[in-house]
Motif scaffolding. Structure first.
Motif, PDB file in Angstrom:
ATOM      1  N   LEU A  20      -4.105   6.558   5.237  1.00  0.00           N
ATOM      2  CA  LEU A  20      -2.754   7.076   5.420  1.00  0.00           C
ATOM      3  C   LEU A  20      -1.736   6.281   4.599  1.00  0.00           C
ATOM      4  O   LEU A  20      -0.799   6.839   4.049  1.00  0.00           O
ATOM      5  CB  LEU A  20      -2.363   7.042   6.898  1.00  0.00           C
ATOM      6  CG  LEU A  20      -3.009   8.086   7.790  1.00  0.00           C
ATOM      7  CD1 LEU A  20      -2.669   7.807   9.247  1.00  0.00           C
ATOM      8  CD2 LEU A  20      -2.580   9.480   7.390  1.00  0.00           C
ATOM      9  N   ILE A  21      -1.934   4.981   4.553  1.00  0.00           N
ATOM     10  CA  ILE A  21      -1.010   4.133   3.819  1.00  0.00           C
ATOM     11  C   ILE A  21      -1.151   4.337   2.320  1.00  0.00           C
ATOM     12  O   ILE A  21      -0.169   4.386   1.590  1.00  0.00           O
ATOM     13  CB  ILE A  21      -1.226   2.647   4.191  1.00  0.00           C
ATOM     14  CG1 ILE A  21      -0.828   2.425   5.648  1.00  0.00           C
ATOM     15  CG2 ILE A  21      -0.417   1.729   3.271  1.00  0.00           C
ATOM     16  CD1 ILE A  21      -1.250   1.082   6.199  1.00  0.00           C
ATOM     17  N   CYS A  22      -2.380   4.467   1.865  1.00  0.00           N
ATOM     18  CA  CYS A  22      -2.628   4.622   0.428  1.00  0.00           C
ATOM     19  C   CYS A  22      -3.631   5.751   0.226  1.00  0.00           C
ATOM     20  O   CYS A  22      -4.812   5.516  -0.005  1.00  0.00           O
ATOM     21  CB  CYS A  22      -3.146   3.310  -0.161  1.00  0.00           C
ATOM     22  SG  CYS A  22      -3.188   3.293  -1.967  1.00  0.00           S
ATOM     23  N   PRO A  23      -3.162   7.010   0.292  1.00  0.00           N
ATOM     24  CA  PRO A  23      -4.073   8.154   0.243  1.00  0.00           C
ATOM     25  C   PRO A  23      -4.788   8.318  -1.094  1.00  0.00           C
ATOM     26  O   PRO A  23      -5.890   8.810  -1.144  1.00  0.00           O
ATOM     27  CB  PRO A  23      -3.175   9.352   0.543  1.00  0.00           C
ATOM     28  CG  PRO A  23      -1.802   8.892   0.256  1.00  0.00           C
ATOM     29  CD  PRO A  23      -1.791   7.405   0.464  1.00  0.00           C
ATOM     30  N   ALA A  24      -4.145   7.923  -2.174  1.00  0.00           N
ATOM     31  CA  ALA A  24      -4.744   8.122  -3.493  1.00  0.00           C
ATOM     32  C   ALA A  24      -4.529   6.883  -4.345  1.00  0.00           C
ATOM     33  O   ALA A  24      -3.673   6.862  -5.221  1.00  0.00           O
ATOM     34  CB  ALA A  24      -4.129   9.341  -4.164  1.00  0.00           C
ATOM     35  N   PRO A  25      -5.297   5.828  -4.093  1.00  0.00           N
ATOM     36  CA  PRO A  25      -5.083   4.603  -4.868  1.00  0.00           C
ATOM     37  C   PRO A  25      -5.324   4.845  -6.347  1.00  0.00           C
ATOM     38  O   PRO A  25      -6.142   5.663  -6.731  1.00  0.00           O
ATOM     39  CB  PRO A  25      -6.092   3.618  -4.285  1.00  0.00           C
ATOM     40  CG  PRO A  25      -7.064   4.420  -3.509  1.00  0.00           C
ATOM     41  CD  PRO A  25      -6.407   5.717  -3.168  1.00  0.00           C
ATOM     42  N   SER A  26      -4.581   4.118  -7.176  1.00  0.00           N
ATOM     43  CA  SER A  26      -4.744   4.264  -8.615  1.00  0.00           C
ATOM     44  C   SER A  26      -6.119   3.754  -9.013  1.00  0.00           C
ATOM     45  O   SER A  26      -6.807   3.076  -8.256  1.00  0.00           O
ATOM     46  CB  SER A  26      -3.645   3.509  -9.357  1.00  0.00           C
ATOM     47  OG  SER A  26      -3.906   2.136  -9.361  1.00  0.00           O
ATOM     48  N   THR A  27      -6.513   4.078 -10.216  1.00  0.00           N
ATOM     49  CA  THR A  27      -7.848   3.732 -10.680  1.00  0.00           C
ATOM     50  C   THR A  27      -7.883   2.424 -11.455  1.00  0.00           C
ATOM     51  O   THR A  27      -8.909   2.069 -11.993  1.00  0.00           O
ATOM     52  CB  THR A  27      -8.386   4.868 -11.571  1.00  0.00           C
ATOM     53  OG1 THR A  27      -7.454   5.075 -12.639  1.00  0.00           O
ATOM     54  CG2 THR A  27      -8.543   6.148 -10.767  1.00  0.00           C
ATOM     55  N   THR A  28      -6.762   1.713 -11.499  1.00  0.00           N
ATOM     56  CA  THR A  28      -6.755   0.439 -12.215  1.00  0.00           C
ATOM     57  C   THR A  28      -7.545  -0.598 -11.420  1.00  0.00           C
ATOM     58  O   THR A  28      -7.610  -0.523 -10.199  1.00  0.00           O
ATOM     59  CB  THR A  28      -5.319  -0.064 -12.444  1.00  0.00           C
ATOM     60  OG1 THR A  28      -4.711  -0.250 -11.172  1.00  0.00           O
ATOM     61  CG2 THR A  28      -4.506   0.906 -13.272  1.00  0.00           C
ATOM     62  N   ARG A 108       4.072  -3.153 -11.104  1.00  0.00           N
ATOM     63  CA  ARG A 108       2.695  -3.240 -10.596  1.00  0.00           C
ATOM     64  C   ARG A 108       2.656  -3.945  -9.241  1.00  0.00           C
ATOM     65  O   ARG A 108       3.378  -4.894  -9.010  1.00  0.00           O
ATOM     66  CB  ARG A 108       1.829  -3.983 -11.574  1.00  0.00           C
ATOM     67  CG  ARG A 108       1.631  -3.228 -12.860  1.00  0.00           C
ATOM     68  CD  ARG A 108       0.440  -3.772 -13.619  1.00  0.00           C
ATOM     69  NE  ARG A 108       0.378  -3.204 -14.951  1.00  0.00           N
ATOM     70  CZ  ARG A 108      -0.059  -1.980 -15.221  1.00  0.00           C
ATOM     71  NH1 ARG A 108      -0.469  -1.208 -14.259  1.00  0.00           N
ATOM     72  NH2 ARG A 108      -0.089  -1.535 -16.467  1.00  0.00           N
ATOM     73  N   GLY A 109       1.802  -3.428  -8.375  1.00  0.00           N
ATOM     74  CA  GLY A 109       1.660  -3.994  -7.043  1.00  0.00           C
ATOM     75  C   GLY A 109       2.458  -3.250  -5.992  1.00  0.00           C
ATOM     76  O   GLY A 109       2.207  -3.406  -4.806  1.00  0.00           O
ATOM     77  N   SER A 110       3.419  -2.418  -6.419  1.00  0.00           N
ATOM     78  CA  SER A 110       4.233  -1.673  -5.449  1.00  0.00           C
ATOM     79  C   SER A 110       3.487  -0.425  -4.995  1.00  0.00           C
ATOM     80  O   SER A 110       2.580   0.063  -5.660  1.00  0.00           O
ATOM     81  CB  SER A 110       5.576  -1.273  -6.070  1.00  0.00           C
ATOM     82  OG  SER A 110       5.392  -0.234  -7.015  1.00  0.00           O
ATOM     83  N   TRP A 111       3.897   0.100  -3.860  1.00  0.00           N
ATOM     84  CA  TRP A 111       3.259   1.304  -3.334  1.00  0.00           C
ATOM     85  C   TRP A 111       3.400   2.471  -4.306  1.00  0.00           C
ATOM     86  O   TRP A 111       2.457   3.220  -4.519  1.00  0.00           O
ATOM     87  CB  TRP A 111       3.872   1.670  -1.978  1.00  0.00           C
ATOM     88  CG  TRP A 111       3.209   2.874  -1.382  1.00  0.00           C
ATOM     89  CD1 TRP A 111       2.066   2.904  -0.650  1.00  0.00           C
ATOM     90  CD2 TRP A 111       3.639   4.227  -1.507  1.00  0.00           C
ATOM     91  NE1 TRP A 111       1.750   4.187  -0.305  1.00  0.00           N
ATOM     92  CE2 TRP A 111       2.697   5.028  -0.821  1.00  0.00           C
ATOM     93  CE3 TRP A 111       4.708   4.848  -2.139  1.00  0.00           C
ATOM     94  CZ2 TRP A 111       2.809   6.406  -0.739  1.00  0.00           C
ATOM     95  CZ3 TRP A 111       4.824   6.229  -2.052  1.00  0.00           C
ATOM     96  CH2 TRP A 111       3.888   6.990  -1.358  1.00  0.00           C
ATOM     97  N   MET A 112       4.583   2.630  -4.911  1.00  0.00           N
ATOM     98  CA  MET A 112       4.821   3.745  -5.839  1.00  0.00           C
ATOM     99  C   MET A 112       3.832   3.732  -7.004  1.00  0.00           C
ATOM    100  O   MET A 112       3.387   4.781  -7.449  1.00  0.00           O
ATOM    101  CB  MET A 112       6.248   3.698  -6.396  1.00  0.00           C
ATOM    102  CG  MET A 112       7.314   4.076  -5.408  1.00  0.00           C
ATOM    103  SD  MET A 112       7.342   5.834  -5.044  1.00  0.00           S
ATOM    104  CE  MET A 112       7.979   6.478  -6.569  1.00  0.00           C
ATOM    105  N   THR A 113       3.507   2.541  -7.516  1.00  0.00           N
ATOM    106  CA  THR A 113       2.640   2.461  -8.687  1.00  0.00           C
ATOM    107  C   THR A 113       1.161   2.357  -8.338  1.00  0.00           C
ATOM    108  O   THR A 113       0.320   2.700  -9.158  1.00  0.00           O
ATOM    109  CB  THR A 113       3.025   1.264  -9.575  1.00  0.00           C
ATOM    110  OG1 THR A 113       2.868   0.071  -8.823  1.00  0.00           O
ATOM    111  CG2 THR A 113       4.441   1.385 -10.078  1.00  0.00           C
ATOM    112  N   GLU A 114       0.843   1.909  -7.141  1.00  0.00           N
ATOM    113  CA  GLU A 114      -0.557   1.714  -6.782  1.00  0.00           C
ATOM    114  C   GLU A 114      -1.107   2.822  -5.884  1.00  0.00           C
ATOM    115  O   GLU A 114      -2.302   3.091  -5.930  1.00  0.00           O
ATOM    116  CB  GLU A 114      -0.753   0.356  -6.100  1.00  0.00           C
ATOM    117  CG  GLU A 114      -0.292  -0.829  -6.928  1.00  0.00           C
ATOM    118  CD  GLU A 114      -1.020  -0.998  -8.252  1.00  0.00           C
ATOM    119  OE1 GLU A 114      -2.118  -0.429  -8.435  1.00  0.00           O
ATOM    120  OE2 GLU A 114      -0.488  -1.709  -9.118  1.00  0.00           O
ATOM    121  N   CYS A 115      -0.259   3.445  -5.077  1.00  0.00           N
ATOM    122  CA  CYS A 115      -0.728   4.467  -4.132  1.00  0.00           C
ATOM    123  C   CYS A 115       0.070   5.765  -4.207  1.00  0.00           C
ATOM    124  O   CYS A 115      -0.421   6.816  -3.821  1.00  0.00           O
ATOM    125  CB  CYS A 115      -0.613   3.953  -2.702  1.00  0.00           C
ATOM    126  SG  CYS A 115      -1.636   2.536  -2.381  1.00  0.00           S
ATOM    127  N   GLY A 116       1.301   5.675  -4.621  1.00  0.00           N
ATOM    128  CA  GLY A 116       2.193   6.829  -4.616  1.00  0.00           C
ATOM    129  C   GLY A 116       2.055   7.682  -5.861  1.00  0.00           C
ATOM    130  O   GLY A 116       1.085   7.580  -6.612  1.00  0.00           O
TER     131      GLY A 116
END
Length: 177
Positions: A20-28, A108-116
């Protein structure tokens, strides 16, 4: 702040809360390391400073503060507080807010860039474009308002304004702009 919990919830099988917190984590490679970065902390401090400056301007001006360019019947030229350093400190606070939000949400490291949404579309280029557009808009608004307010105050206060503008020549940042 919930997205920082994801780093403590990470297991071999993602939990429901983690998803729920990070539904689609980035692929980095570092995507699984949602973290509080120095840029995030600097952004938060800049937001707090900007909010403090704006709040102080609201308090200093009291009923003279409006969101429209208006002259009150008993208008007076305010030169105390932050107005003793720059002529438009409320815009200084707004500039700090925009800059701080960009640092805390678009790095980098923020929710917008890592999960959002920025994790799956556009990446670095989109983050830079968002920041540049936001910064350009804020700059245009602040400069156009500062010019209009200076013209209006010069009409109302004449020599008193000229003396103030000479004593406090900067719009937003002492010694810079």
């Amino acid at each position: 702040m919930l997205f920082y919990l994801r780093s403590t919830l990470t297991t071999s099988t993602p939990s429901t809360l983690s998803t729920l917190i990070c539904p689609a984590p980035s692929t980095t490679p570092e995507a699984s390391l949602l973290r509080t970065t120095p840029m995030f902390l600097l952004g938060v401090l800049t937001v707090v400073l900007g909010a403090f400056i704006r709040r102080d301007c609201f308090k200093t001006l009291g009923p003279l503060f409006t969101f429209e360019l208006t002259v009150q019947p008993n208008h007076q030229l305010v030169t105390r507080g932050f107005y003793g350093y720059v002529r438009h400190p409320s815009y200084t606070g707004a500039i700090f807010l925009v800059f701080g939000l960009a640092l805390s949400h678009l790095t980098r490291g923020s929710w917008m860039t890592e999960c959002g949404p920025l994790a799956w579309i556009g990446g670095e280029t989109l983050r830079i474009a968002i920041w540049a557009t936001w910064w350009l808009w804020m700059s245009c608004v602040a400069i156009s308002r500062a010019v209009a307010e200076d013209q209006q105050m010069r009409k109302v206060f004449n020599e008193e304004w000229d003396a103030y503008a000479q004593q406090v020549p900067w719009w937003f940042l002492p010694g810079l702009i």
